[in-house]
Design an enzyme around this catalytic site. Sequence first.
Site, PDB file in Angstrom:
ATOM      1  N   ARG A 106       0.314  -1.053   0.312  1.00 21.85           N
ATOM      2  CA  ARG A 106       0.066  -0.050  -0.208  1.00 21.85           C
ATOM      3  C   ARG A 106       1.158   1.095   0.114  1.00 21.85           C
ATOM      4  O   ARG A 106       0.795   2.685  -0.823  1.00 21.85           O
ATOM      5  CB  ARG A 106      -1.357   0.041   0.840  1.00 21.85           C
ATOM      6  CG  ARG A 106      -1.408   1.303   1.440  1.00 21.85           C
ATOM      7  CD  ARG A 106      -3.352   0.607   1.904  1.00 21.85           C
ATOM      8  NE  ARG A 106      -2.875   0.508   3.106  1.00 21.85           N
ATOM      9  CZ  ARG A 106      -2.787   0.829   4.351  1.00 21.85           C
ATOM     10  NH1 ARG A 106      -2.342   2.211   4.190  1.00 21.85           N
ATOM     11  NH2 ARG A 106      -2.359   0.435   6.069  1.00 21.85           N
ATOM     12  N   TYR A 133     -17.823  14.128 -16.230  1.00 23.55           N
ATOM     13  CA  TYR A 133     -18.003  12.832 -16.033  1.00 23.55           C
ATOM     14  C   TYR A 133     -19.028  12.295 -15.052  1.00 23.55           C
ATOM     15  O   TYR A 133     -18.356  12.999 -13.827  1.00 23.55           O
ATOM     16  CB  TYR A 133     -16.475  11.507 -15.760  1.00 23.55           C
ATOM     17  CG  TYR A 133     -16.605  10.546 -15.101  1.00 23.55           C
ATOM     18  CD1 TYR A 133     -17.251   9.376 -15.766  1.00 23.55           C
ATOM     19  CD2 TYR A 133     -17.081   9.302 -14.179  1.00 23.55           C
ATOM     20  CE1 TYR A 133     -18.175   8.007 -15.810  1.00 23.55           C
ATOM     21  CE2 TYR A 133     -16.643   8.431 -13.616  1.00 23.55           C
ATOM     22  CZ  TYR A 133     -17.506   8.422 -14.307  1.00 23.55           C
ATOM     23  OH  TYR A 133     -18.018   6.451 -14.008  1.00 23.55           O
ATOM     24  N   ASP A 178      -8.717  16.659 -15.866  1.00 28.87           N
ATOM     25  CA  ASP A 178      -9.316  14.622 -16.212  1.00 28.87           C
ATOM     26  C   ASP A 178      -8.759  14.663 -17.263  1.00 28.87           C
ATOM     27  O   ASP A 178      -9.156  15.578 -18.662  1.00 28.87           O
ATOM     28  CB  ASP A 178      -9.928  14.267 -15.901  1.00 28.87           C
ATOM     29  CG  ASP A 178     -10.238  12.540 -15.905  1.00 28.87           C
ATOM     30  OD1 ASP A 178      -9.758  12.375 -17.036  1.00 28.87           O
ATOM     31  OD2 ASP A 178     -11.292  12.573 -15.336  1.00 28.87           O
ATOM     32  N   LYS A 200      -9.087   3.685 -19.258  1.00 30.38           N
ATOM     33  CA  LYS A 200      -9.407   3.759 -20.690  1.00 30.38           C
ATOM     34  C   LYS A 200      -8.470   3.978 -21.852  1.00 30.38           C
ATOM     35  O   LYS A 200      -7.173   2.793 -21.723  1.00 30.38           O
ATOM     36  CB  LYS A 200     -10.444   5.151 -20.782  1.00 30.38           C
ATOM     37  CG  LYS A 200     -10.914   5.026 -19.910  1.00 30.38           C
ATOM     38  CD  LYS A 200     -12.289   4.354 -19.726  1.00 30.38           C
ATOM     39  CE  LYS A 200     -13.518   5.103 -19.349  1.00 30.38           C
ATOM     40  NZ  LYS A 200     -13.602   4.062 -17.405  1.00 30.38           N
TER      41      LYS A 200
HETATM   42  C1  LIG Z   1     -13.327  10.820 -17.623  1.00 32.60           C
HETATM   43  C2  LIG Z   1     -13.400   9.804 -16.833  1.00 32.60           C
HETATM   44  N1  LIG Z   1     -13.232  10.418 -15.658  1.00 32.60           N
HETATM   45  C3  LIG Z   1     -13.079   9.277 -14.775  1.00 32.60           C
HETATM   46  C4  LIG Z   1     -13.723   8.050 -14.709  1.00 32.60           C
HETATM   47  C5  LIG Z   1     -13.352   7.125 -14.158  1.00 32.60           C
HETATM   48  O1  LIG Z   1     -12.447   6.479 -14.180  1.00 32.60           O
HETATM   49  P1  LIG Z   1     -12.906   4.948 -13.686  1.00 32.60           P
HETATM   50  O2  LIG Z   1     -13.886   3.969 -14.418  1.00 32.60           O
HETATM   51  O3  LIG Z   1     -11.516   3.500 -14.136  1.00 32.60           O
HETATM   52  O4  LIG Z   1     -12.831   4.124 -11.817  1.00 32.60           O
HETATM   53  C6  LIG Z   1     -14.342   7.592 -16.086  1.00 32.60           C
HETATM   54  C7  LIG Z   1     -14.866   6.215 -15.846  1.00 32.60           C
HETATM   55  O5  LIG Z   1     -15.210   6.593 -17.240  1.00 32.60           O
HETATM   56  C8  LIG Z   1     -14.298   9.190 -16.886  1.00 32.60           C
HETATM   57  O6  LIG Z   1     -15.288   8.619 -18.065  1.00 32.60           O
END
Ligand SMILES: Cc1ncc(COP(=O)(O)O)c(C=O)c1O
Length: 396
Positions: free
Chosen positions: A57, A110, A184, A209
Site C-alpha cells: 500500500r 464525468y 482529467d 481507458k
Molecule cells: C473522464 C472520466 N474520468 C474518470 C472516470 C472514472 O474512471 P474509473 O471507471 O476507472 O473509476 C471515467 C470513467 O468512465 C471517465 O470517463
Amino acid sequence: MNQAYREATTVVHGNQEKNADGALTTPIYQTSTFVFDSAEQGGRRFAGQEPGYIYTRLGNPTTNQLERNIALLEGGEECVAFSSGMGAVSGTLLTLLGAGDHIVADSSLYSCTFELITETLTRFGVTHSIADLNDREALLSALRPDTKLVYCETIANPSMKVPDIAAIAAEAHRVAPGCLVVVDNTFASPLLVRPLELGADVVLHSATKYLNGHGDVIAGFAVARRELAERIRKVGLKDITGAVLGPQEAYLILRGLKTLKVRMDAICAGTLKIVDFLAQAPQVDKVYYPGLPGHPDHAIAERELKQFGGMVAFEMHSFEAAKKVLNSVKLCVLAVSLGDCETLIEHPASMTHSLCTKEELAAAGISDRLIRFSVGLEDPEDIIADLKQAFEAAER
Ligand SMILES: Cc1ncc(COP(=O)(O)O)c(C=O)c1O
C-alpha cells in the site's frame, strides 16, 4: 530515460529501471509486504532514513515502474497510481480540499465526478460553483479569491467540449493565488495534450481507458509536481481511500502502454473517417466531435490537441431511432467505457449519465437521442458498414 526521445519510443521504453535477473519486461512483484534484513533496517525504512520497500500500500516495484512511465508521459515530476479512475479523482480531491473550501468545476464532467463534487463533498463542507469554464464571464463570476481548486476534463463526456486549459489556469491562478487546477485527461491521453504544460497543477486519469487500452483493467493516476503528488500519495491514497493499484494490473498497463502511440494514431485516423460518414448520414441530426469545424471548441481543439481523439457523440432524430441503432449494431459493442480495441457504443442519458437530473442533463447537452461512440481498432470501413445497416434498421 532520455526525455528527448520521441513519443513512439517513450511509450515503449518508458522510464525503465534495470530489471532483476535481466528480465526484459518488469516482473510482477505479487507481494503484500517486504522482508527487512534487521529490526534496525525496518526502523530506518519507516523513519524514511533508508530507501526500500515496506508494504505494497506504500509502494511496490511493479507499480512504481508504471508510475515513473506515466509521469514521464505527462511531463510531471511524480505519478500516484490508484485502483480506479474514481480512486484517483476522490483521493486527489479529498487530499486537496477540506471543510470551508470552495471548488469551481466545469458543467460538463464525468457523472460520478460531478456527483462527488456536487453531492458528496458538500457533506464534508466543501462548497462548489458549476460553470462553463470556456465562458470567461461565467468563469470569473464563479472564481473567488479563496477558491481552492478548479476542475475540468480535457475532452468532456459526452459533449466533446474542449476547455481552454491555458486560459482557465491563467485566470484561476490570477484571481485565486494558490488555487490548484486539476484536469482529467482520460479522453485525450498524454499523446494528444499534456495539461501540466498548459498550466494545470494536477492531471488525473482513468487508466481503465486508453492508457491500458485493452478493456481488462480498472485503474487511475494522479500526476503532479513532487510535493503535491507526495501529499496525494500519503493522504488520499495511503490513508483516505487505500485505493492501491495491484501489481498484476500495473503489469497489464505497462504492457498496454507500449502500443499507446500506434493505438492512438490508428484510432484518431479511423475516427476522422467515421465522423465524415456520420456528418453526411441523413439519419443523424448532429455530430459532436472537436475535429469538426462546426464544433463550438474547434479552434481551442486545434490549438490544444495534437489530434482530435477517438470519442464521438451523435444525435439521431428521435429516442426510438437511437434505441433501434443501439439494438441493431452487430460489430460495435453495446457497452460503456472507452479507449478499448473494440468500438464501444452507449446511450449516455440512460447509462453513463443516468444519475443526472433532467436539468443537469440539459445543462450538459445530453438528450435521449444522443449516442456516444468510442472508436476502436477495427477497420473503420467495417464500422461504417455496421452503422449504415443499423441506421437503415432504425428507419424500418
Ligand atoms: C473522464 C472520466 N474520468 C474518470 C472516470 C472514472 O474512471 P474509473 O471507471 O476507472 O473509476 C471515467 C470513467 O468512465 C471517465 O470517463
